[in-house]
Design a protein around this motif. Sequence first.
Motif, PDB file in Angstrom:
ATOM      1  N   MET A  18       0.849  -1.196   0.000  1.00  0.00           N
ATOM      2  CA  MET A  18       0.000   0.000   0.000  1.00  0.00           C
ATOM      3  C   MET A  18       0.883   1.243   0.000  1.00  0.00           C
ATOM      4  N   LYS A  19       0.506   2.184  -0.835  1.00  0.00           N
ATOM      5  CA  LYS A  19       1.307   3.405  -0.928  1.00  0.00           C
ATOM      6  C   LYS A  19       1.126   4.293   0.282  1.00  0.00           C
ATOM      7  N   ASN A  20       2.180   4.953   0.647  1.00  0.00           N
ATOM      8  CA  ASN A  20       2.125   5.861   1.777  1.00  0.00           C
ATOM      9  C   ASN A  20       1.512   7.188   1.336  1.00  0.00           C
ATOM     10  N   MET A  21       0.384   7.537   1.893  1.00  0.00           N
ATOM     11  CA  MET A  21      -0.278   8.770   1.488  1.00  0.00           C
ATOM     12  C   MET A  21      -0.203   9.794   2.617  1.00  0.00           C
ATOM     13  N   THR A  22       0.434  10.900   2.362  1.00  0.00           N
ATOM     14  CA  THR A  22       0.452  11.964   3.357  1.00  0.00           C
ATOM     15  C   THR A  22      -0.382  13.107   2.825  1.00  0.00           C
ATOM     16  N   LEU A  23      -0.617  14.097   3.692  1.00  0.00           N
ATOM     17  CA  LEU A  23      -1.482  15.208   3.293  1.00  0.00           C
ATOM     18  C   LEU A  23      -0.874  16.000   2.147  1.00  0.00           C
ATOM     19  N   GLU A  24       0.449  16.054   2.113  1.00  0.00           N
ATOM     20  CA  GLU A  24       1.101  16.857   1.078  1.00  0.00           C
ATOM     21  C   GLU A  24       0.945  16.214  -0.293  1.00  0.00           C
TER      22      GLU A  24
ATOM     23  N   SER B   3      -7.741   1.831   2.786  1.00  0.00           N
ATOM     24  CA  SER B   3      -6.352   1.508   2.480  1.00  0.00           C
ATOM     25  C   SER B   3      -5.392   2.431   3.223  1.00  0.00           C
ATOM     26  N   SER B   4      -5.780   3.717   3.455  1.00  0.00           N
ATOM     27  CA  SER B   4      -4.851   4.600   4.148  1.00  0.00           C
ATOM     28  C   SER B   4      -4.881   4.368   5.649  1.00  0.00           C
ATOM     29  N   ASN B   5      -6.015   3.914   6.193  1.00  0.00           N
ATOM     30  CA  ASN B   5      -6.062   3.565   7.614  1.00  0.00           C
ATOM     31  C   ASN B   5      -4.992   2.565   7.952  1.00  0.00           C
ATOM     32  N   ARG B   6      -4.876   1.608   7.078  1.00  0.00           N
ATOM     33  CA  ARG B   6      -3.877   0.580   7.268  1.00  0.00           C
ATOM     34  C   ARG B   6      -2.478   1.187   7.287  1.00  0.00           C
ATOM     35  N   THR B   7      -2.235   2.099   6.335  1.00  0.00           N
ATOM     36  CA  THR B   7      -0.928   2.740   6.248  1.00  0.00           C
ATOM     37  C   THR B   7      -0.683   3.605   7.484  1.00  0.00           C
ATOM     38  N   ASP B   8      -1.725   4.380   7.895  1.00  0.00           N
ATOM     39  CA  ASP B   8      -1.579   5.240   9.068  1.00  0.00           C
ATOM     40  C   ASP B   8      -1.235   4.427  10.295  1.00  0.00           C
ATOM     41  N   THR B   9      -1.940   3.311  10.467  1.00  0.00           N
ATOM     42  CA  THR B   9      -1.706   2.467  11.621  1.00  0.00           C
ATOM     43  C   THR B   9      -0.261   2.000  11.615  1.00  0.00           C
ATOM     44  N   TYR B  10       0.190   1.652  10.425  1.00  0.00           N
ATOM     45  CA  TYR B  10       1.563   1.184  10.304  1.00  0.00           C
ATOM     46  C   TYR B  10       2.539   2.316  10.630  1.00  0.00           C
TER      47      TYR B  10
ATOM     48  N   TYR C  65       1.642   1.294  18.925  1.00  0.00           N
ATOM     49  CA  TYR C  65       1.355  -0.111  18.679  1.00  0.00           C
ATOM     50  C   TYR C  65       2.626  -0.934  18.802  1.00  0.00           C
ATOM     51  N   ASP C  66       2.467  -2.072  19.362  1.00  0.00           N
ATOM     52  CA  ASP C  66       3.545  -3.045  19.357  1.00  0.00           C
ATOM     53  C   ASP C  66       3.694  -3.510  17.911  1.00  0.00           C
ATOM     54  N   SER C  67       4.913  -3.555  17.407  1.00  0.00           N
ATOM     55  CA  SER C  67       5.071  -3.889  15.994  1.00  0.00           C
ATOM     56  C   SER C  67       4.621  -5.312  15.687  1.00  0.00           C
ATOM     57  N   THR C  68       4.570  -6.170  16.699  1.00  0.00           N
ATOM     58  CA  THR C  68       4.114  -7.535  16.427  1.00  0.00           C
ATOM     59  C   THR C  68       2.651  -7.698  16.820  1.00  0.00           C
ATOM     60  N   ALA C  69       2.051  -6.611  17.327  1.00  0.00           N
ATOM     61  CA  ALA C  69       0.663  -6.719  17.776  1.00  0.00           C
ATOM     62  C   ALA C  69      -0.250  -7.018  16.613  1.00  0.00           C
ATOM     63  N   GLY C  70      -1.238  -7.814  16.876  1.00  0.00           N
ATOM     64  CA  GLY C  70      -2.258  -8.048  15.878  1.00  0.00           C
ATOM     65  C   GLY C  70      -1.891  -9.066  14.827  1.00  0.00           C
TER      66      GLY C  70
ATOM     67  N   LEU D 284      -1.042 -13.609   9.046  1.00  0.00           N
ATOM     68  CA  LEU D 284      -1.579 -12.338   8.554  1.00  0.00           C
ATOM     69  C   LEU D 284      -1.090 -11.211   9.449  1.00  0.00           C
ATOM     70  N   ASP D 285      -0.449 -10.226   8.836  1.00  0.00           N
ATOM     71  CA  ASP D 285       0.061  -9.071   9.571  1.00  0.00           C
ATOM     72  C   ASP D 285      -0.756  -7.839   9.176  1.00  0.00           C
ATOM     73  N   PRO D 286      -1.684  -7.401  10.045  1.00  0.00           N
ATOM     74  CA  PRO D 286      -2.567  -6.284   9.684  1.00  0.00           C
ATOM     75  C   PRO D 286      -1.817  -4.968   9.510  1.00  0.00           C
ATOM     76  N   LEU D 287      -0.736  -4.771  10.265  1.00  0.00           N
ATOM     77  CA  LEU D 287      -0.018  -3.497  10.169  1.00  0.00           C
ATOM     78  C   LEU D 287       0.736  -3.384   8.859  1.00  0.00           C
ATOM     79  N   GLN D 288       1.325  -4.485   8.441  1.00  0.00           N
ATOM     80  CA  GLN D 288       2.093  -4.461   7.191  1.00  0.00           C
ATOM     81  C   GLN D 288       1.228  -4.839   5.991  1.00  0.00           C
ATOM     82  N   HIS D 289      -0.024  -5.190   6.263  1.00  0.00           N
ATOM     83  CA  HIS D 289      -0.932  -5.639   5.217  1.00  0.00           C
ATOM     84  C   HIS D 289      -0.273  -6.767   4.412  1.00  0.00           C
TER      85      HIS D 289
END
Length: 260
Positions: free
Chosen positions: A1-7, A127-134, A147-152, A161-166
């Motif tokens: 997933m692409k990293n989307m920032t406000l800019e 898709s960006s929620n996932r990126t934000d969480t990461y 978040y713990d990097s191994t959490a979830g 399945l790794d939800p943070l890294q999708h």
Amino acid sequence: MKNMTLEQQVSVLLVEDEESFVDALVVGLSKEGYKVTVARDGSEALTLFESAKPDLVLLDVMLPRVSGIDVCKKIRKYSDVPIIMVTAKSEEIDTIIGLEVGADDYVTKPFKLRELLARIRALLRRSSNRTDTYNNAVGSLGNAPVYDSTAGILEVNNVKLDPLQHQVTVSGRKVQLPLKEFELLEILMSNSGRVLTREILIDRVWGSDYVGDTKTLDVHIKRLRSKVEKNASKPVLITTIRGVGYRFEKTGSPGQIKTH
Ligand code: CA
């Protein structure tokens, strides 16, 4: 997933050959702040997908040269970018859902721009929620929850399945899943050993206001099986509970020899 920032402007690849639609959508989407790239046939779509790296693809089904369905299938081989299919006839919906095309959503012509924008936003938000969480997990603390990097991380049988890294791996092998399939697998795995009714699955993955073909769930289950099961026609991980729903099995990993 692409990293989307406000800019960064969110970019949409519009694949459409009818000028009236192209004009209306370019104006409508640009007004909303999207950066629009237009492809007018299927092969141009594939070329532009590579160079424009869009955050979302809006894909007409009936296209010159390569059909929208084939474009979608091709993109899905290497990308889980959100894809919305646009159909002219409601009969085509059966094709989109029935074939293993891999689109995330669809709209039928004629559609209201407002409806389309709502669907685009919903898909991008997911898709960006996932990126934000990461990002929160690896970035500075700020106001964001930590978040713990191994959490979830879910690991059941041979599926991880790794939800943070999708990210999903099956027996250590990475598999690409579009957003909806990923979410479906996530809810099934986090409830492994329990039967989830069709209603719960549709509600959790598509939303309680989902009005669409009920076949959608079965089609997504079928696609998931083709990616995680050893033999998709004899599923042992995602089993059907007739008349009720589906269950992700907790034990009895396929192909694993029990040593004790
Ligand atoms: Ca067309």
